[in-house]
Scaffold this active site. Structure first.
Site, PDB file in Angstrom:
ATOM      1  N   CYS A   1      33.979  31.132  24.459  1.00 47.24           N
ATOM      2  CA  CYS A   1      35.394  30.831  24.248  1.00 47.24           C
ATOM      3  C   CYS A   1      36.201  32.119  24.410  1.00 47.24           C
ATOM      4  CB  CYS A   1      35.614  30.254  22.850  1.00 47.24           C
ATOM      5  SG  CYS A   1      37.356  29.929  22.470  1.00 47.24           S
TER       6      CYS A   1
ATOM      7  N   ASP B   1      51.723  40.581  60.619  1.00 47.13           N
ATOM      8  CA  ASP B   1      51.523  41.618  61.623  1.00 47.13           C
ATOM      9  C   ASP B   1      51.234  40.908  62.947  1.00 47.13           C
ATOM     10  OD1 ASP B   1      50.910  44.139  62.828  1.00 47.13           O
ATOM     11  OD2 ASP B   1      48.791  43.660  62.546  1.00 47.13           O
TER      12      ASP B   1
ATOM     13  N   CYS C   1      36.506  34.198  21.409  1.00 47.82           N
ATOM     14  CA  CYS C   1      35.340  35.042  21.113  1.00 47.82           C
ATOM     15  C   CYS C   1      35.453  36.371  21.858  1.00 47.82           C
ATOM     16  CB  CYS C   1      34.053  34.329  21.521  1.00 47.82           C
ATOM     17  SG  CYS C   1      33.748  32.761  20.697  1.00 47.82           S
TER      18      CYS C   1
END
Length: 711
Positions: free
Chosen positions: A24, A416, A27
């Site tokens: 999680c 480009d 955590c």
């Protein structure tokens, strides 16, 4: 101090840990916060999907063993990567799963005993209460909670209001007021929610690991005439690697011998095999066709393009998206706010309004369960990882969640020219004879002289003559190169020159490319136009981008105005700026951002580096095998396929929608539950089922849909 910021100027030694049961984001935040306070820790960066933690240490002040011990105090097992780390175990057969199964069985058994009634007299107390059922429920609560009680105590040490602490308080609080079935339900359902969340993360993790498995573990190498099979990591630069039909190529290298069609889709996303012969580059993880190839290795498998892609995808999951940062900031306010509200829900009615303690204490516990931010904070990272790995499978490398989100908001694209919208390889586009000779004669004589030159235009003329099979032996004498003009010499005794005649300037201004005059002693023999070729997919890709909602397409090039204008006309480009130096492109991007806000620049990743860096999102083109381009851009198209751009835009916009859906769903459900608790509409079990289990499952399944988005 933020977890990712370095402390001091010490020379840091990075150590990567695998953290068991770190499933999680809260955590991760708890571990990062704790470690950052330790002497000798320079920086910490966790990855919930990979269950990994990268800690930079000042080796003179601390070591990895102390860091592992500190992580252990929080209730997590930390193992340095590469030091006997066990592989990820299956979610549904893990120790955590077995604990959940036992808790579930005990929870159900308690209800069965209650339904049947009776039981030994030993378990009957407090009048009519079902003592045996309650004992079973207490056992269920203790078994189910054992998976997170240790982490809950670790949270108490660091004063972190994370899910483990909140659930621990809720379980013991429910037991304390005699709500044994509620306590068992919390433990069992929360354990189940943890398993579902872990399974969802495992699926996201598996998509990254699938990239790693593309490259074979072994390689067939020939050294000193002897063939042997060795670990792919043991291949050395310069080794000859043998690849049979249908086999995966284990390392990057160049073909020494043989010819085959190679499926490069794992790297470039190209749908069709690419013919490879002597001198051609090949990549680890690609699939050989029907031929046999001898490859000169450029290095071991762990230094290949594929290995760099995997490394960049893993690091991308640690770079937070803007929505993820918002959710984390929201959770830091939301959790303390709801926790304080839970305290007030108990204190005010009981102390001031003579409310029943057990009723309002239960409602306070319910709010504590809802205060758990897990479902909210998991809503974004799973979506980000799913999107990034889906893109990698399709030849698009995205450096982080921020760029995955940003692409979807792009209103203007700048390109480009050379190597991006064009192939970057000049080719003969026209041959004109002016002195009664054929076009083939003009081309053949020019090629005979240009064969001795090294200029790209010379190579284009020679290749065009070879395609028309115009080669014949010429007696070339007095050959010389005239810098800035061209070449001249005698062919079978007759003087010829090829280069910039007076006709060239006029022709160049009135069309694409460069006009080369072919002269002999008597005068102009003819001329040849050499131009860069437009990519075949360019027009379709730009059309798809417009259909997808891109408002403005600009061409920024260092080429001359005539060539740029002609290309823009062919492709339907809105704006042309020619003759630009790299710093000029940077200023052009800044001007586009002032007009359109979010701008992406597409270039070759090297000479366009300033513009790529300045744009909201820099996209490098065709960079498979290029270290520089991989490091320069925010997004890298591994092949030369411009049609990956519409796919990238589609994926990003879908990711943005999924993330917003997840965040909105999690916040809305939490808000409804928070309002309903004081009114008595939400039970403790409902809070677990809806506020944690249900929302976590919904947002993760929704996020995993991104893994199925294909080009």
């Amino acid at each position: 101090m933020p977890a990712s910021e370095p402390r001091g100027a010490a020379v840091a030694e990075p150590v990567r840990f695998r953290i068991q049961d770190m499933d999680c984001p809260s955590c991760v935040a708890k571990i990062e916060s704790h470690l950052c306070k330790l002497e000798g820790v320079v920086s910490v960066q966790g990855d919930v999907v990979a269950r990994s933690l990268v800690v930079e240490l000042d080796a003179e002040r601390t070591d990895r063993e102390r860091v592992a011990d500190e992580i252990g105090k929080l209730g997590y097992l930390a193992q340095p990567v590469g030091e006997g780390v066990q592989p990820h175990e299956s979610t549904w057969t893990s120790g955590t799963a077995r604990v959940a199964y036992v808790a579930m069985v005990l929870f159900a058994l308690g209800w069965i005993v209650k339904a049947v009634g009776g039981g030994p007299e030993l378990f009957t107390w407090m009048g009519e209460r079902d003592g045996l059922a309650e004992v079973i429920w207490i056992a269920s609560a203790l078994v189910g909670g054992s998976a997170f009680f240790g982490k809950g105590l670790g949270s108490l040490r660091t004063l972190s209001l994370d899910m483990n602490f909140l659930m621990t308080v809720a379980i013991f609080g429910a037991v304390g007021i005699g709500e044994f079935s509620e306590a068992a339900a919390i433990a069992f359902l929360f354990s189940l929610a943890e398993l579902l969340e872990r399974h969802s993360l495992d699926r996201a993790r598996a998509s990254v690991e699938a990239l790693m498995q593309l490259s074979p573990q072994t390689a067939r190498v020939e050294r000193d005439g002897v063939e042997s099979v060795i670990a792919a990591e043991g291949v050395l630069a310069g080794d000859d690697v043998l690849v049979g039909p249908g086999e995966r190529i284990p390392v990057d290298g160049r073909v020494l011998d043989g010819a085959s069609a190679v499926n490069q889709s794992p790297i470039t996303g190209e749908p069709l095999p690419v013919d490879k012969g002597r001198g051609d580059e090949v990549y680890a993880g690609t699939i050989n066709g029907d031929g046999f190839l001898r490859i000169r290795a450029e290095g071991p498998a762990d230094k290949s393009t594929l290995a760099r892609i995997v490394e960049l995808v893993e690091s991308a999951s640690r770079k937070k998206a803007r929505s993820e940062r918002f959710v984390e900031r929201f959770a830091r306010v939301y959790t303390p706010f709801v926790t304080l509200t839970a305290v007030l829900i108990v204190a005010i009615p009981v102390l001031l309004l003579d409310g029943a303690f057990s009723t309002w204490f239960l409602r306070g516990l319910t709010l504590l369960v809802i205060a758990c931010p897990c479902a909210l904070v998991i809503s974004t990272p799973v979506a980000v990882v799913s999107g990034i790995t889906a893109a990698a499978r399709n030849g698009v490398l995205i450096k982080g969640g921020a760029y995955l989100e940003a692409v979807g908001a792009v209103r203007a694209l700048a390109f480009d020219k050379t190597g991006t919208l064009t192939l970057g390889h000049p080719a003969v586009s026209a041959v004109v004879a002016t002195d009664g000779v054929s076009e083939d004669e003009v081309l053949a004589r020019a090629a005979a002289l240009e064969a001795r030159a090294r200029h790209p235009i010379a190579r284009a003329i020679v290749e065009a003559a070879a395609e028309r099979h115009l080669g014949r032996p010429w007696n070339v004498t007095d050959f010389e190169t005239v810098p800035g003009v061209g070449v001249r010499g005698r062919l079978d005794g007759v003087q010829y020159s090829v280069g910039r005649g007076r006709v060239q300037a006029h022709l160049a201004e009135n069309g694409d490319g460069t006009a080369v005059a072919v002269m002999r002693e008597e005068g102009l023999l003819g001329w040849i136009r050499v131009a860069d070729r437009t990519r075949g997919a360019a027009a379709h890709a730009l059309s798809e981008l417009r259909s997808a909602g891109v408002e403005h397409i600009a061409l920024l090039t260092g080429d001359h105005q005539g060539a740029a204008t002609e290309l823009a006309r062919k492709l339907g480009v809105d704006e042309v700026q020619a003759g630009l130096l790299p710093e000029d492109k940077l200023h052009a991007i800044a001007a586009l951002e002032e007009r359109f806000g979010v701008v992406a620049m597409v270039g070759d990743g090297v000479n366009d580096a300033p513009a790529l860096a300045r744009a909201t999102v820099g996209i490098a083109m065709g960079v498979a095998g290029s270290d520089t381009a991989l490091e320069t851009a925010d997004v890298a198209l591994m092949g030369d396929d411009l049609e990956r751009l519409p796919y990238l835009l589609q994926l990003s916009r879908r990711a943005r929608r999924v993330i917003r859906q997840n965040v909105a769903t999690a916040i809305l459900v939490k808000a409804v539950l928070v309002v309903g608790v004081p009114l008595g509409w939400v039970s403790l079990i409902a809070a677990v089922v809806l506020g944690d289990l249900g929302v976590s499952l919904a947002v993760t399944l929704n996020a995993l849909r991104l893994g199925r988005v294909e080009s």
